[in-house]
Structure formats: structure tokens, C-alpha cells
Enzyme design. Structure first.
Site, PDB file in Angstrom:
ATOM      1  N   TYR A  95       0.794  -1.231   0.000  1.00 47.35           N
ATOM      2  CA  TYR A  95       0.000   0.000   0.000  1.00 47.35           C
ATOM      3  C   TYR A  95       0.828   1.284   0.000  1.00 47.35           C
ATOM      4  O   TYR A  95       0.485   2.237  -0.721  1.00 47.35           O
ATOM      5  CB  TYR A  95      -1.002  -0.023   1.161  1.00 47.35           C
ATOM      6  CG  TYR A  95      -2.216  -0.849   0.810  1.00 47.35           C
ATOM      7  CD1 TYR A  95      -3.292  -0.289   0.142  1.00 47.35           C
ATOM      8  CD2 TYR A  95      -2.272  -2.210   1.106  1.00 47.35           C
ATOM      9  CE1 TYR A  95      -4.401  -1.044  -0.209  1.00 47.35           C
ATOM     10  CE2 TYR A  95      -3.365  -2.985   0.763  1.00 47.35           C
ATOM     11  CZ  TYR A  95      -4.431  -2.393   0.097  1.00 47.35           C
ATOM     12  OH  TYR A  95      -5.511  -3.150  -0.255  1.00 47.35           O
ATOM     13  N   GLU A 137      -8.737  -6.700   4.582  1.00 44.02           N
ATOM     14  CA  GLU A 137      -8.036  -7.815   3.948  1.00 44.02           C
ATOM     15  C   GLU A 137      -7.344  -8.710   4.965  1.00 44.02           C
ATOM     16  O   GLU A 137      -7.286  -9.936   4.784  1.00 44.02           O
ATOM     17  CB  GLU A 137      -7.045  -7.275   2.914  1.00 44.02           C
ATOM     18  CG  GLU A 137      -7.761  -6.701   1.689  1.00 44.02           C
ATOM     19  CD  GLU A 137      -6.901  -5.781   0.858  1.00 44.02           C
ATOM     20  OE1 GLU A 137      -5.653  -5.814   1.021  1.00 44.02           O
ATOM     21  OE2 GLU A 137      -7.452  -5.014   0.050  1.00 44.02           O
TER      22      GLU A 137
END
Length: 403
Positions: A95, A137
Site C-alpha cells: 500500500y 483484507e
């Protein structure tokens, strides 16, 4: 939480993102792969070449800007994307990399419009959104691993059988190489498969719907072969059809996806498919027959003709042996043999008027999958018939789009 100033600045960028969103995301992916080519092992290059991934990301960024003061409104989208990320192996450490190049692309494309204030606000916003994705997630990773028969990452499966279903679609029956139990799944979900092609630097990951009911000692996927190898998505489908044989090993991630059959009510179900869109709906049909014998189901399938009609015999057998199942087939270009054998019910396209005329139920749950133009027609038909939005469910193969 974001402060009021940051929220105000992000919302001010909505018109700019609407105009330049795909240009930004296209440049983002270029920069990402230039600097981190190892991520080509995760990202689907077919969707890159078709521009679908860029469009999907642009839509997500735009939605985030619109709902930045009420991010809970995009939680369903976060979960949908989270399923795909978990299935592919996207990790928290990815990310910051994405955030870096997304901001750089925004600055590069927007030039003077990308003020320091705007970039700072988006850096803060991205941090909040990334955290939401990571949290969702991580829970999915935990559930996938800890469920009975579950696992993390990719697990080797043996191709136990390979069955030609039509001119273009072949089913692969996959059993765990280690012989241990495999995870159950919800009808409509998919698995990711890693494909390594000799001579190619990067691996390919493809997601295929599970096409049989859960509870077996195997997974079944049914893959459409693109007719030309030079098509972006022809390389992998042709490899599976031509090269992969019984006894070969395919690494799979645990089942994922949020396009799932609702089993907590007894409403009739209408399953509508076009072409290879039949695959997740076959899982739903088989599951209803096995687990909900009193639940009525209408199975509608549209394709070119008998040569391209996958799993027709399977559907007809289910219809013949289970009074709860009705089936209806539309062929756009039937052959003379199709007519002689009476293999179809309607010649032509499945248009909204025909669709509405076929539905025997006053209230039902609707699930459909197929080419985008096909799904758009189905959705328009159902909406014209005043079917409530909460009873309409559909799945895209690849990045989510808009109908």
C-alpha cells in the site's frame, strides 16, 4: 478520522478527478511497474492492456473523493476489492508503494492544479483509505487460513480430470496435492490460479469462477478459450486448454468473492447467463438442487448455438430430475442441427421484453453474469419490470465496471 479542512479539500477535487481520473491512473500504473516490475507477478496485464484496471481504479478514487466524509458508504466496494486483493496476495507492504506513485501521477498529470494543499490532503486521505483496505483484507486472510480446509497463499492442486464442455469451454477438476481437506465456499465465488509459462519472466494470475457446488473433494473451474493466441487474454486460456493435462499441478489461492447465492431465504431464484457467464451460476444451480430442494429456480442461458453451449446436458438432467428447476435457452445463430435436435427454446437475443415474459415468479432473487452489454440489457430489463435493487445481483469477470 480526517479533519474538516482535509475533507473540504478532497471534495473540491471531485470535478478534476471526473475529468482526469483515467489519465492519472494510467500514468500511475506506468510509474508503478517501471519502479516495481516485481508487481507484474500480481497484476493482471490483460486488464492493463484493455484499460479496465485503470478505469476501475479511477472510479474507486472518484468514489473515495465523493464519499470522503462518509467512507462507510464505500465499504461494500472496499470488501469487493478486498476479496480480489486477498485472492491475489496483495499485502500491507504494497500500500505505501501504491500511495507514493498515485500521488506522483496526480501531481504529474494535474500540474499546477495539484497544489501542495491538495497533495497533502490526498496523502492523508490515502492513508485512511489504505488502512481500511488493510484491516478488511487482514481479516479475510485470517478467515481463509483458519477455516476448515483453509490455507494461506497458494496451495498446489492436481488436475484430476479435464472435460470439454463446448467448442470453447473446458472444465478442470482440481484436487489438493497434499490429500488434505479443502475449504468450502459460497456458490458464485472464484479461485486464483498462478500460471508460469516457460520462457516468460513473470508469472500470471487468473481468477476463475467455481462451477460446481461446494462440499466436494475437488474444485471445478470452467475456462473459456480465446480463439486467438494474440489476444491479450488468449495466452493463458490457450495454455490451459492446450498445455495443462491431468496430473499437472496448478497453485490455487483459497476461494474468494462477494457474488454469492443468498441461502437464508426461500425466495425463488432466477439465474441468467450469457456465454462463459454460466460458470458461477452453475455452482448456484447445483447448490440449490442439493441443499434447497423446495426452492424454485429458473435457469436462463444465452449463447451462439449448440457448439458453444456449455453444460447443456448437465442443466437438462437437473431439470428432468428435479421439479423445482426450469430451464430456457436462447441461441442467436442456431445451426440446422440445433433446430433438428430442438436444442433451444428461442432464436435471437435475450431482450428485456422476452426476459420479463419468462419470469413465472411475482418475487424472486436475480443473479446474472456474462458480457458487459448482455448484463446491461438484463439489468435494464429487470429495472423496467420494477424488480427492487436489493434483489438484483451480478458479477463482472475482471475489474468492476458500471452498467
Amino acid at each position: 478520522m480526517l479533519d474538516e479542512k482535509t475533507i473540504r479539500v478532497i471534495k473540491s477535487t471531485v470535478p478534476v478527478l471526473e475529468e482526469h481520473g483515467e489519465t492519472i491512473t494510467t500514468r500511475f500504473y506506468e510509474k508503478l511497474f517501471e519502479n516495481h516490475p516485481e508487481l507484474l507477478n500480481i497484476f493482471n496485464q490483460v486488464n492493463q492492456k484493455k484499460g479496465r484496471q485503470q478505469a476501475a481504479l479511477a472510479n474507486s478514487v472518484y468514489a473515495a473523493a465523493v464519499h470522503i466524509d462518509q467512507l462507510e458508504n464505500i465499504l461494500p466496494v472496499v470488501k469487493q476489492i478486498g476479496h480480489k486483493h486477498r485472492s491475489l496476495g496483495v499485502l500491507p507492504e504494497h500500500y505505501p508503494i501504491v500511495g507514493k506513485y498515485l500521488l506522483e501521477a496526480m501531481k504529474e498529470v494535474l500540474e499546477d492544479q495539484a497544489t501542495e494543499e491538495i497533495l497533502t490532503a490526498w496523502e492523508k486521505a490515502y492513508g485512511v483509505i489504505a488502512t481500511a483496505f488493510i484491516d478488511v483484507e487482514q481479516e479475510m486472510y485470517k478467515n481463509a487460513e483458519e477455516q476448515p480446509g483453509g490455507w494461506s497463499g497458494f496451495r498446489n492442486f492436481i488436475v484430476a480430470d479435464k472435460v470439454k464442455e463446448s467448442e470453447l469451454i473446458t472444465s478442470f477438476y482440481l484436487k489438493a496435492e497434499d490429500g488434505l481437506p479443502i475449504a468450502s465456499f459460497s456458490p458464485g465465488q472464484y479461485v486464483s490460479i498462478t500460471i508460469n509459462i516457460e520462457g516468460e519472466k513473470y508469472s500470471h494470475i487468473r481468477q476463475y469462477s467455481l462451477s460446481d457446488a461446494p462440499g466436494k473433494d475437488y474444485y471445478r473451474i470452467s475456462v473459456k478459450r480465446e480463439q486467438e493466441n494474440d489476444k491479450p487474454d488468449g495466452k493463458i486460456s490457450n495454455h490451459l486448454h492446450q498445455k495443462v493435462q491431468p496430473g499437472d499441478i496448478l497453485p490455487l489461492s483459497a476461494p474468494a468473492g462477494d457474488f454469492i447465492l443468498t441461502k437464508d431465504n426461500s425466495k425463488p431464484v432466477v439465474l441468467i447467463s450469457g456465454g462463459v457467464g454460466i460458470t458461477p451460476l452453475m455452482s448456484m444451480l447445483n447448490t440449490i438442487v442439493e441443499q434447497q430442494p423446495e426452492r424454485e429456480v429458473l435457469f436462463i442461458h444465452a449463447t451462439h448455438n449448440g457448439k458453444y453451449h456449455a453444460m447443456q446436458t448437465e442443466v437438462q438432467q437437473l431439470s428432468a430430475t428435479n421439479s423445482q428447476v426450469q430451464s430456457y435457452f436462447c441461441y442467436t445463430t442456431p445451426t440446422d442441427q440445433d433446430r433438428t435436435d430442438q436444442r433451444f427454446d428461442k432464436e435471437g437475443y435475450l431482450n428485456p421484453d422476452l426476459l420479463v415474459s419468462l419470469i413465472p415468479f411475482t418475487e424472486a432473487e436475480y443473479y446474472f453474469c456474462g458480457p458487459v452489454s448482455f448484463m446491461r440489457t438484463i439489468k435494464e430489463g429487470l429495472e423496467a419490470a420494477n424488480v427492487p435493487a436489493e434483489h438484483i445481483h451480478y458479477e463482472f469477470f475482471g475489474p468492476a465496471m458500471q452498467l
